[in-house]
Design an enzyme around this catalytic site. Structure first.
Site, PDB file in Angstrom:
ATOM      1  N   GLU A  49      13.020   3.296   0.692  1.00 14.84           N
ATOM      2  CA  GLU A  49      12.374   3.779   1.916  1.00 14.84           C
ATOM      3  C   GLU A  49      13.278   3.642   3.144  1.00 14.84           C
ATOM      4  O   GLU A  49      12.791   3.595   4.273  1.00 14.84           O
ATOM      5  CB  GLU A  49      11.061   3.000   2.147  1.00 14.84           C
ATOM      6  CG  GLU A  49      10.078   3.040   0.985  1.00 14.84           C
ATOM      7  CD  GLU A  49       9.542   4.442   0.690  1.00 14.84           C
ATOM      8  OE1 GLU A  49       9.344   5.223   1.626  1.00 14.84           O
ATOM      9  OE2 GLU A  49       9.361   4.765  -0.506  1.00 14.84           O
ATOM     10  N   PHE A 104       0.849  -1.196   0.000  1.00 11.88           N
ATOM     11  CA  PHE A 104       0.000   0.000   0.000  1.00 11.88           C
ATOM     12  C   PHE A 104       0.883   1.243   0.000  1.00 11.88           C
ATOM     13  O   PHE A 104       1.713   1.428   0.896  1.00 11.88           O
ATOM     14  CB  PHE A 104      -0.896  -0.004   1.247  1.00 11.88           C
ATOM     15  CG  PHE A 104      -1.784   1.211   1.354  1.00 11.88           C
ATOM     16  CD1 PHE A 104      -2.971   1.276   0.642  1.00 11.88           C
ATOM     17  CD2 PHE A 104      -1.427   2.288   2.162  1.00 11.88           C
ATOM     18  CE1 PHE A 104      -3.791   2.405   0.730  1.00 11.88           C
ATOM     19  CE2 PHE A 104      -2.243   3.415   2.260  1.00 11.88           C
ATOM     20  CZ  PHE A 104      -3.428   3.465   1.536  1.00 11.88           C
ATOM     21  N   GLY A 105       0.700   2.104  -0.997  1.00  9.43           N
ATOM     22  CA  GLY A 105       1.448   3.362  -1.079  1.00  9.43           C
ATOM     23  C   GLY A 105       0.541   4.537  -0.783  1.00  9.43           C
ATOM     24  O   GLY A 105      -0.588   4.601  -1.292  1.00  9.43           O
ATOM     25  N   TYR A 106       1.012   5.465   0.052  1.00 10.78           N
ATOM     26  CA  TYR A 106       0.200   6.630   0.432  1.00 10.78           C
ATOM     27  C   TYR A 106       0.929   7.945   0.192  1.00 10.78           C
ATOM     28  O   TYR A 106       0.340   9.019   0.368  1.00 10.78           O
ATOM     29  CB  TYR A 106      -0.200   6.534   1.920  1.00 10.78           C
ATOM     30  CG  TYR A 106       1.011   6.416   2.837  1.00 10.78           C
ATOM     31  CD1 TYR A 106       1.552   5.163   3.134  1.00 10.78           C
ATOM     32  CD2 TYR A 106       1.637   7.544   3.350  1.00 10.78           C
ATOM     33  CE1 TYR A 106       2.676   5.050   3.933  1.00 10.78           C
ATOM     34  CE2 TYR A 106       2.760   7.435   4.148  1.00 10.78           C
ATOM     35  CZ  TYR A 106       3.270   6.189   4.445  1.00 10.78           C
ATOM     36  OH  TYR A 106       4.411   6.087   5.226  1.00 10.78           O
ATOM     37  N   GLY A 107       2.201   7.875  -0.179  1.00 14.76           N
ATOM     38  CA  GLY A 107       2.991   9.090  -0.424  1.00 14.76           C
ATOM     39  C   GLY A 107       3.541   9.034  -1.837  1.00 14.76           C
ATOM     40  O   GLY A 107       2.785   8.852  -2.804  1.00 14.76           O
ATOM     41  N   SER A 108       4.860   9.119  -1.948  1.00 18.47           N
ATOM     42  CA  SER A 108       5.438   9.125  -3.301  1.00 18.47           C
ATOM     43  C   SER A 108       5.202   7.800  -4.019  1.00 18.47           C
ATOM     44  O   SER A 108       5.239   7.753  -5.247  1.00 18.47           O
ATOM     45  CB  SER A 108       6.938   9.427  -3.239  1.00 18.47           C
ATOM     46  OG  SER A 108       7.632   8.391  -2.605  1.00 18.47           O
TER      47      SER A 108
HETATM   48  C1  SIN Z   1       4.653   5.756   0.625  1.00 13.28           C
HETATM   49  O1  SIN Z   1       4.608   6.458  -0.384  1.00 13.28           O
HETATM   50  O2  SIN Z   1       3.833   4.826   0.789  1.00 13.28           O
HETATM   51  C2  SIN Z   1       5.706   5.953   1.661  1.00 13.28           C
HETATM   52  C3  SIN Z   1       6.193   7.351   1.816  1.00 13.28           C
HETATM   53  C4  SIN Z   1       6.917   7.891   0.637  1.00 13.28           C
HETATM   54  O3  SIN Z   1       7.782   7.203   0.070  1.00 13.28           O
HETATM   55  O4  SIN Z   1       6.648   9.038   0.238  1.00 13.28           O
END
Ligand code: SIN
Length: 176
Positions: A88, A13-17
């Protein structure tokens, strides 16, 4: 619920980049949601959107009972974790999570990357003006911190899930 498919793949699951910068192969992609977490620009970035001397700020998740956080889920081969763990590495760790894949709300187990308050790069809360200012002036090997914020805000609009924390920071940044 198992995090692993019988074929050796896992949902991430990705929530940012991870929503908008997809530099890894995947088998399937779906809009997804998790419950009980909220995004915050509380994690320092020394390696992507800032430097060790002048860290930027990137998102992590904090617990928030009942909150729904939308993002994008990718089903990936296990070999992809070498790349993701490296990407990460500045304070994020893998965390097992149950996510709901849209549009059928199909629940699957998987993982996300979260940066907890006890990691050395954690910056924690500050006023929204201070956070926006730090983002406005920071950049690192992956580009400007400004682009990270604005690309995330745009990606969340596309998911029809505008995030008030992200949008307030984007508005402050653009009003400078
Ligand atoms: C994410 O995107 O899920 C983790 C945070 C990031 O890499 O910005």
């Amino acid at each position: 619920m198992s995090d692993h498919h019988a074929d050796g793949s896992t949902w991430v699951f990705g929530y940012g980049s991870l929503i908008y910068k997809v530099d890894f192969p995947y088998l399937e992609r779906a809009t997804a949601a998790i419950v009980g977490w909220e995004r915050r620009f509380w994690q320092g970035s020394h390696d992507h959107r800032g430097t060790p001397e002048a860290p930027g700020r990137v998102v992590t998740l904090v617990r928030s009972p009942g909150a729904v956080c939308k993002g994008v889920a990718y089903r990936v081969e296990h070999s992809v974790f070498e790349h993701l763990d490296h990407r990460e590495k500045n304070g994020y760790e893998r965390h097992a999570i149950s996510m709901s894949l849209q549009p059928a709300q199909h629940e699957v187990g998987g993982i996300l990357y979260v940066a907890r308050a006890d990691n050395p790069a954690f910056l924690g809360p500050a006023s929204m003006a201070e956070i926006a200012r730090q983002i406005a002036v920071s950049s690192g090997p992956s580009g400007s911190n400004r682009d990270y914020l604005l690309q995330l805000a745009a990606a969340l609009r596309e998911l029809h899930d505008p995030d008030p924390h992200v949008n307030e920071l984007a508005a402050l940044l653009l009003s400078e």
